[in-house]
Every structure is written in C-alpha cells, then in structure tokens.
Write an enzyme that holds these catalytic residues in place. Sequence first.
Site, PDB file in Angstrom:
ATOM      1  N   GLY A  15       4.322  -3.410   5.107  1.00  9.31           N
ATOM      2  CA  GLY A  15       4.527  -4.381   6.189  1.00  9.31           C
ATOM      3  C   GLY A  15       4.594  -3.663   7.529  1.00  9.31           C
ATOM      4  N   ARG A  76      -1.697  -3.493   2.051  1.00  6.22           N
ATOM      5  CA  ARG A  76      -1.094  -3.099   0.775  1.00  6.22           C
ATOM      6  C   ARG A  76      -2.286  -2.788  -0.124  1.00  6.22           C
ATOM      7  NH1 ARG A  76       4.280  -4.606   2.016  1.00  6.22           N
ATOM      8  NH2 ARG A  76       4.391  -6.571   3.129  1.00  6.22           N
ATOM      9  N   ASP A 107       9.455   2.250   1.519  1.00  7.61           N
ATOM     10  CA  ASP A 107       9.577   3.085   0.318  1.00  7.61           C
ATOM     11  C   ASP A 107       8.332   3.067  -0.564  1.00  7.61           C
ATOM     12  OD1 ASP A 107      10.142   0.518  -0.447  1.00  7.61           O
ATOM     13  OD2 ASP A 107      11.939   1.011  -1.597  1.00  7.61           O
ATOM     14  N   THR A 129      10.232   0.191   8.487  1.00  9.60           N
ATOM     15  CA  THR A 129      10.230  -1.131   7.850  1.00  9.60           C
ATOM     16  C   THR A 129      11.384  -1.944   8.417  1.00  9.60           C
ATOM     17  OG1 THR A 129      10.695  -2.352   5.810  1.00  9.60           O
ATOM     18  CG2 THR A 129      11.448  -0.092   5.843  1.00  9.60           C
ATOM     19  N   ASP A 131      13.051  -3.852   6.787  1.00 11.82           N
ATOM     20  CA  ASP A 131      13.997  -4.110   5.694  1.00 11.82           C
ATOM     21  C   ASP A 131      15.180  -3.125   5.660  1.00 11.82           C
ATOM     22  OD1 ASP A 131      12.145  -6.027   4.978  1.00 11.82           O
ATOM     23  OD2 ASP A 131      11.272  -4.855   3.350  1.00 11.82           O
ATOM     24  N   ASP A 133      15.509  -0.569   3.974  1.00  7.75           N
ATOM     25  CA  ASP A 133      15.839  -0.300   2.569  1.00  7.75           C
ATOM     26  C   ASP A 133      15.342   1.055   2.057  1.00  7.75           C
ATOM     27  OD1 ASP A 133      13.179  -0.963   2.696  1.00  7.75           O
ATOM     28  OD2 ASP A 133      13.192  -2.288   0.950  1.00  7.75           O
ATOM     29  N   ARG A 175      12.943  -8.380   1.650  1.00 11.85           N
ATOM     30  CA  ARG A 175      12.492  -8.196   0.264  1.00 11.85           C
ATOM     31  C   ARG A 175      13.697  -8.235  -0.674  1.00 11.85           C
ATOM     32  NH1 ARG A 175       7.859  -3.893  -1.319  1.00 11.85           N
ATOM     33  NH2 ARG A 175       7.151  -4.509   0.721  1.00 11.85           N
TER      34      ARG A 175
HETATM   35  P1  ADP Z   1       6.434  -0.552   2.092  1.00 13.50           P
HETATM   36  O1  ADP Z   1       5.833   0.767   2.342  1.00 13.50           O
HETATM   37  O2  ADP Z   1       6.764  -1.310   3.338  1.00 13.50           O
HETATM   38  O3  ADP Z   1       7.590  -0.501   1.110  1.00 13.50           O
HETATM   39  P2  ADP Z   1       4.743  -1.590  -0.058  1.00 13.50           P
HETATM   40  O4  ADP Z   1       5.812  -1.547  -1.108  1.00 13.50           O
HETATM   41  O5  ADP Z   1       3.831  -2.755  -0.049  1.00 13.50           O
HETATM   42  O6  ADP Z   1       5.321  -1.501   1.418  1.00 13.50           O
HETATM   43  O7  ADP Z   1       3.894  -0.266  -0.235  1.00 13.50           O
HETATM   44  C1  ADP Z   1       2.812   0.016   0.631  1.00 13.50           C
HETATM   45  C2  ADP Z   1       1.689   0.643  -0.136  1.00 13.50           C
HETATM   46  O8  ADP Z   1       2.125   1.896  -0.681  1.00 13.50           O
HETATM   47  C3  ADP Z   1       1.204  -0.148  -1.351  1.00 13.50           C
HETATM   48  O9  ADP Z   1       0.327  -1.171  -1.016  1.00 13.50           O
HETATM   49  C4  ADP Z   1       0.515   0.938  -2.129  1.00 13.50           C
HETATM   50  O10 ADP Z   1      -0.768   1.214  -1.604  1.00 13.50           O
HETATM   51  C5  ADP Z   1       1.424   2.146  -1.872  1.00 13.50           C
HETATM   52  N1  ADP Z   1       2.363   2.291  -2.995  1.00 13.50           N
HETATM   53  C6  ADP Z   1       3.443   1.525  -3.278  1.00 13.50           C
HETATM   54  N2  ADP Z   1       4.052   1.932  -4.410  1.00 13.50           N
HETATM   55  C7  ADP Z   1       3.329   2.977  -4.876  1.00 13.50           C
HETATM   56  C8  ADP Z   1       3.423   3.837  -6.028  1.00 13.50           C
HETATM   57  N3  ADP Z   1       4.388   3.707  -6.927  1.00 13.50           N
HETATM   58  N4  ADP Z   1       2.482   4.804  -6.165  1.00 13.50           N
HETATM   59  C9  ADP Z   1       1.494   4.953  -5.251  1.00 13.50           C
HETATM   60  N5  ADP Z   1       1.364   4.176  -4.158  1.00 13.50           N
HETATM   61  C10 ADP Z   1       2.245   3.209  -3.965  1.00 13.50           C
HETATM   62  O1  F6P Z   2       8.633  -5.124   3.855  1.00 14.48           O
HETATM   63  C1  F6P Z   2       8.582  -5.953   4.963  1.00 14.48           C
HETATM   64  C2  F6P Z   2       8.448  -7.393   4.536  1.00 14.48           C
HETATM   65  O2  F6P Z   2       8.375  -8.188   5.712  1.00 14.48           O
HETATM   66  C3  F6P Z   2       9.543  -7.907   3.600  1.00 14.48           C
HETATM   67  O3  F6P Z   2      10.721  -8.210   4.289  1.00 14.48           O
HETATM   68  C4  F6P Z   2       8.866  -9.091   2.981  1.00 14.48           C
HETATM   69  O4  F6P Z   2       9.385  -9.338   1.692  1.00 14.48           O
HETATM   70  C5  F6P Z   2       7.432  -8.656   2.888  1.00 14.48           C
HETATM   71  O5  F6P Z   2       7.258  -7.598   3.813  1.00 14.48           O
HETATM   72  C6  F6P Z   2       6.429  -9.765   3.185  1.00 14.48           C
HETATM   73  O6  F6P Z   2       5.172  -9.273   2.954  1.00 14.48           O
HETATM   74  P1  F6P Z   2       3.820 -10.011   3.391  1.00 14.48           P
HETATM   75  O7  F6P Z   2       3.601  -9.719   4.835  1.00 14.48           O
HETATM   76  O8  F6P Z   2       2.798  -9.378   2.522  1.00 14.48           O
HETATM   77  O9  F6P Z   2       4.014 -11.469   3.152  1.00 14.48           O
END
Ligand code: ADP
Ligand code: F6P
Length: 324
Positions: A15, A76, A107, A129, A131, A133, A175
């Site tokens: 995000g 993502r 994360d 982020t 969040d 978190d 989240r």
């Molecule tokens: P954020 O970084 O805000 O937590 P996401 O959880 O959507 O957002 O993760 C962002 C991107 O990081 C994912 O779309 C994916 O490409 C990559 N990613 C997430 N988890 C993993 C994982 N376990 N291993 C490798 N890449 C990951």
């Molecule tokens: O991680 C940031 C965040 O805005 C969360 O708070 C929420 O759950 C998620 O991303 C929403 O994702 P999307 O933009 O894919 O709807």
Amino acid sequence: MSKPIKTIGVLTSGGDAPGMNAAIRAVVRTALAKGIRVMGIRRGYNGLLTGDIYEMQSKDVSDIIQRGGTMLYTDRCVAFTKEEGQQRGAQMCKVFGIDGLVVIGGDGTFKGGEKLANLGINTIAVPATIDLDVACTDYTIGFDTAVNTVMDAINKIRDTSTSHDRCSLIEVMGRNAGYLALWSGMVSGAEEILIPEKDNLTDEQLIRLIIENRHKGKRHNLIIVAEGIGKSSELAKKIEETTGIETRAAILGHLQRGGSPTAIDRMHGSMMGSIAVQLLAENKNNKVVAYRNGQYVNYDINEALQMQKTVDDQMYDVCKMLSM
Ligand code: ADP
Ligand code: F6P
C-alpha cells in the site's frame, strides 16, 4: 573486502504511504551525492520482474517531497511470493547491473526483500505503511499523515453525529493491526475503540455503554472500529435496532492513504531513505532501517522479521480511561 556499490535500485511496494516520495528523493539524492547510479523500479516487485526500470537523475525527484502517493507507483505482486519469481527478480537485478536495492514498504515488502537478500542481492528495507505494523520499528513512514487525516474526518463526523444525536461507528484501516484505530480513538476523544489485539467489549457490553452514555447526557457516541474487527455496518444496525438510537457506520477507506505528507513523514522519509543508501555505501547489507527510542538504528533483515509487536498497553488503558 566487498566491492563498492556502483548502482542501486529503488522501489516502493504494498500500500502506498504519504512520505514515500520523500524517501525516494532521499535515496536518489544520497546515492548521486556519493557517485552511485540509481535505477527507479516502477510498481514494486512487478517492475522488477518485467524490467520496468529506468535511470534516475536528481531532477526526477524535484517537486515530489510534498506529494502523497509514490512517484514510482506501487503494486502487490503475487508472482514474487513464489520462489521462481524471487529468483527471476534476483536475475533481473543482475541484468540491470543493480548491486544494491532499497525496498520501501511494509512487512510484506520486507519479506520480499529478505528473499532477495538470501539470494545474494544486497538489500535494505525502509518501513513505510500507514498501518504502523512493522515490528522492528517504532515508526513507519505515512502513519502520522494517516492519523491526521482520520482525525480530521472524525472531527467532521462528530459535528453531524452531535447534531443528529446519533451514534457513529468509524472503521479505520490497519489490516490486522489496531495502531491507527488506537491513535485515532485517543486523538479524537472517541467513546470506545475496538481493535484486534485486545479483548474488546461484546456487542451487548457496547450497547450498554452507549445507553449509559446517553443517560449521562452524551449526545453522540463515537466508536472507532479497526479494519481487523470489521463488521461495522452490521454492528451499527444491531445498535440501532436494540437501542432505538440512530446509528451510522462510516468506513473511511482509501482516503486514509492519500494526502500531502506531514512534516514528521517528510522527516522520517528523508532520514530513512538517506540512511538506507549510506548503509549500502558502507557495505552494510541486508538490513532494515528502523526508528527506535528516538534514534535511527538498523537490524539484520532476517532478525527484524522475527520480531513481534503489540499495542502499547499504557496508551490503550489511558484511551479507555479518558473515554468515560
Ligand atoms: P506491505 O508491504 O504494505 O505489507 P503487502 O503485504 O501487500 O504490503 O506486500 C507487498 C508485496 O511484497 C507483495 O505484493 C509481494 O509482492 C511481496 N511479498 C509479500 N509477502 C511476501 C513473501 N512472503 N515473500 C516474498 N514476497 C512477498
Ligand atoms: O497496508 C495498507 C492498507 O491500506 C491496509 O490498511 C489495508 O488493509 C490495505 O492496505 C488495503 O489494500 P488495498 O489498497 O489493496 O485495498
């Protein structure tokens, strides 16, 4: 002795968060100041896999520090969660001559960075982020802007809620984490907060609280519901049906991720982005940049991802105490 870094790549992933642009600007300008080339990778790990990569100059990051979102775009990328995708990503770094990579995100992004680090790509992760978190750090870029945005929205909802003698449920992002909800509840003077990390009031206890508040003379009830709890529309219906008090749910949604970053987010974005490049330049690889106890620090990326985070009990207790 490791070879000096000549070319770094930078991407934003997950995000978007206000302040990501300040971090990109800092990465680009710190690298150029140190004689390192910078490659911008568009749309997170997607751009790495498709080769959507271009060389960045100082002017590319002019006029962005005040903008929300991310000028490198974000995404993502499901393919990158698979081993094959990660190996292709590492290969792409070699194709583009990227010998150090800065990944900016939450994360999930950090986990992707860890995979690349384990495949031999020198990687530094920067926490961004709304969040809050990410376990290893007290601060994630974007959080302050988001809290202020939510606070502003709640101020407006309070006006109309009071005028109509209503109860308002306000669902905020985060989240699975309740930090944004907790902070928003505290700074908005909410009557109650429901967050995933705590044993919350049952629906019946909440309804009783709302009725008691009404008897105490409170004209409105503002209840903050974390996204991880959800069900705010159902709950609003149940409250209205049971109490007869008009109740509305407002799901704030993506407006929480936008807007010009606050000074705090520009500052952390600038510092953390710059530190990431300084670490790469010093051959301190596979780290995460963090803000802990008022200082910028760094941790080994594998170690950082093992850390756990919980909400601040003191903050939670005070928030509950003040909501009487
Ligand atoms: P954020 O970084 O805000 O937590 P996401 O959880 O959507 O957002 O993760 C962002 C991107 O990081 C994912 O779309 C994916 O490409 C990559 N990613 C997430 N988890 C993993 C994982 N376990 N291993 C490798 N890449 C990951
Ligand atoms: O991680 C940031 C965040 O805005 C969360 O708070 C929420 O759950 C998620 O991303 C929403 O994702 P999307 O933009 O894919 O709807």
